[in-house]
Write a protein that holds these residues in place. Structure first.
Motif, PDB file in Angstrom:
ATOM      1  N   ILE A 183       2.896  -0.635   4.004  1.00 23.20           N
ATOM      2  CA  ILE A 183       1.807  -0.961   3.085  1.00 23.20           C
ATOM      3  C   ILE A 183       1.819  -2.466   2.855  1.00 23.20           C
ATOM      4  O   ILE A 183       2.874  -3.064   2.627  1.00 23.20           O
ATOM      5  N   LYS A 184       0.638  -3.081   2.913  1.00 24.05           N
ATOM      6  CA  LYS A 184       0.537  -4.537   2.786  1.00 24.05           C
ATOM      7  C   LYS A 184       0.068  -4.937   1.388  1.00 24.05           C
ATOM      8  O   LYS A 184      -0.816  -4.304   0.819  1.00 24.05           O
ATOM      9  N   ALA A 185       0.702  -5.974   0.858  1.00 17.98           N
ATOM     10  CA  ALA A 185       0.365  -6.482  -0.475  1.00 17.98           C
ATOM     11  C   ALA A 185       0.421  -8.008  -0.453  1.00 17.98           C
ATOM     12  O   ALA A 185       0.877  -8.618   0.518  1.00 17.98           O
ATOM     13  N   ALA A 186      -0.045  -8.612  -1.540  1.00 19.14           N
ATOM     14  CA  ALA A 186      -0.016 -10.076  -1.654  1.00 19.14           C
ATOM     15  C   ALA A 186       0.054 -10.466  -3.123  1.00 19.14           C
ATOM     16  O   ALA A 186      -0.389  -9.725  -4.003  1.00 19.14           O
ATOM     17  N   GLY A 238      -0.323  -7.289  -5.656  1.00 16.73           N
ATOM     18  CA  GLY A 238      -0.906  -5.970  -5.504  1.00 16.73           C
ATOM     19  C   GLY A 238      -1.283  -5.681  -4.069  1.00 16.73           C
ATOM     20  O   GLY A 238      -1.243  -6.570  -3.201  1.00 16.73           O
ATOM     21  N   LYS A 239      -1.657  -4.436  -3.808  1.00 19.91           N
ATOM     22  CA  LYS A 239      -1.972  -3.997  -2.450  1.00 19.91           C
ATOM     23  C   LYS A 239      -3.308  -4.569  -1.976  1.00 19.91           C
ATOM     24  O   LYS A 239      -4.229  -4.805  -2.775  1.00 19.91           O
ATOM     25  N   CYS A 243       6.465 -17.316   1.130  1.00 21.58           N
ATOM     26  CA  CYS A 243       7.350 -16.482   1.934  1.00 21.58           C
ATOM     27  C   CYS A 243       6.755 -15.079   2.044  1.00 21.58           C
ATOM     28  O   CYS A 243       5.690 -14.797   1.472  1.00 21.58           O
ATOM     29  N   THR A 244       7.452 -14.206   2.741  1.00 20.78           N
ATOM     30  CA  THR A 244       7.102 -12.791   2.816  1.00 20.78           C
ATOM     31  C   THR A 244       8.309 -11.966   2.406  1.00 20.78           C
ATOM     32  O   THR A 244       9.433 -12.247   2.851  1.00 20.78           O
ATOM     33  N   LYS A 295       6.979  -1.831   2.000  1.00 21.60           N
ATOM     34  CA  LYS A 295       5.904  -2.658   1.456  1.00 21.60           C
ATOM     35  C   LYS A 295       6.127  -4.124   1.816  1.00 21.60           C
ATOM     36  O   LYS A 295       7.155  -4.701   1.481  1.00 21.60           O
ATOM     37  N   ARG A 296       5.142  -4.684   2.506  1.00 26.11           N
ATOM     38  CA  ARG A 296       5.183  -6.098   2.865  1.00 26.11           C
ATOM     39  C   ARG A 296       4.324  -6.883   1.885  1.00 26.11           C
ATOM     40  O   ARG A 296       3.154  -6.579   1.700  1.00 26.11           O
TER      41      ARG A 296
END
Length: 227
Positions: free
Chosen positions: A94-97, A121-122, A152-153, A167-168
Motif C-alpha cells: 500500500i502506498k502513502a505519502a 496518508g494513503k 526519504c521513504t 506500507k510504503r
C-alpha cells in the motif's frame, strides 16, 4: 530500504556501502559460516553475506514469533534489489505519502493516539505521491503547503483483515503556504497540532515512533543540522 517491524528497523544495505565502523552492533553474523537461528535476533544484529533466502527466513521468524529482545536488523548483501523484490512479494503493498511542514524554521507535529506524529496518508487511485502528501497534510492539519524536496521513504508492516500489508510512505519537506485554517482532523483522532523547532523536536520525539524518528534523522542529515 528500511522496513519497520513492530517499530524496529530492518535495514537492507549493499555490502560495499557498509560502514567500516561496526561498534553499534551487538552481534555480527556471517551467514556463510553460521546457520540462521532465532537466538541471533537480539539487540542490534548485523548479518553478512545475506541472500534472498536468508532474508525470507528472517521474515518468517518476525511474523511468527517476534523476538522481544530485538532492536534492529541490518542485512548486508550483494543482492539488494533481489532481496527487496522478494520481500515485497510476501505482502500487499500500500502506498502513502506525508511531509514535514516548515514555517519560520519550525516543524509541524501532531499528537495522535498518545504519540507525536507527522501528517501522512494513503494515495488515492491514480494519485502520485507528491499530490497525496500535499492533500493529506491539508486534510489532517488544515495547512496548505508546497513541496520543496523529498526526504526519504519508509516501509512498515501490519496485518489488516488477515492480509499482510507492507506500507510504503514517501516523505517530503514542505513550505507553508497558508496555516490560517490550521485545525486537527478529529475523525483521524488528531488531538493537537503545534510548531516546534528542530531542537524542541528532540525531546518531543521521545514519545513517537522509530519510523518518525527515522524521517527526522534523514531530514537533519539532508539539512546538515548538528545534533
Amino acid at each position: 530500504m528500511t522496513i519497520f517491524f513492530d517499530d524496529r528497523p530492518f535495514k537492507i544495505v549493499r555490502t560495499n556501502q557498509l560502514s567500516a565502523e561496526t561498534s553499534q552492533f551487538d552481534h555480527i553474523v556471517d551467514l556463510r559460516l553460521e546457520k540462521l537461528q532465532k537466538s541471533m535476533l537480539s539487540g542490534h544484529t548485523l548479518f553478512l553475506n545475506s541472500t534472498a533466502n536468508t532474508a525470507l527466513q528472517v521474515l518468517q521468524i518476525l511474523e511468527k514469533d517476534f523476538p522481544k529482545q530485538l532492536l534492529s536488523i541490518t542485512m548486508a548483501t550483494k543482492e539488494k534489489s533481489e532481496i527487496e523484490e522478494k520481500i515485497k512479494e510476501q505482502y500487499k503493498v500500500i502506498k502513502a505519502a506525508g511531509g514535514v511542514v516548515v514555517k519560520d524554521g519550525k516543524w509541524l507535529f501532531m499528537y495522535r493516539r498518545k504519540k507525536w506524529d507527522l501528517p501522512k496518508g494513503k494515495l488515492d487511485k491514480g494519485e502520485d505521491s507528491r499530490t497525496a502528501a500535499v492533500r493529506e497534510i491539508e486534510e489532517e492539519t488544515g495547512v496548505k503547503s508546497l513541496i520543496k524536496n523529498k526526504i526519504c521513504t519508509t516501509w512498515h508492516t501490519y496485518t489488516l483483515n488477515n492480509n499482510r500489508i507492507l506500507k510504503r510512505t514517501k516523505w517530503y519537506l514542505c513550505d507553508t503556504i497558508d496555516d490560517s485554517r490550521m485545525q486537527p482532523q478529529a475523525e483521524e483522532q488528531i488531538e493537537k497540532l503545534d510548531w516546534y523547532s528542530p531542537s524542541e523536536a528532540k525531546s518531543l520525539l521521545i514519545n513517537s515512533y522509530s519510523s518518525i524518528r527515522f524521517v527526522v534523522d534523514s531530514l537533519n542529515k539532508k539539512r546538515n543540522i548538528k545534533s
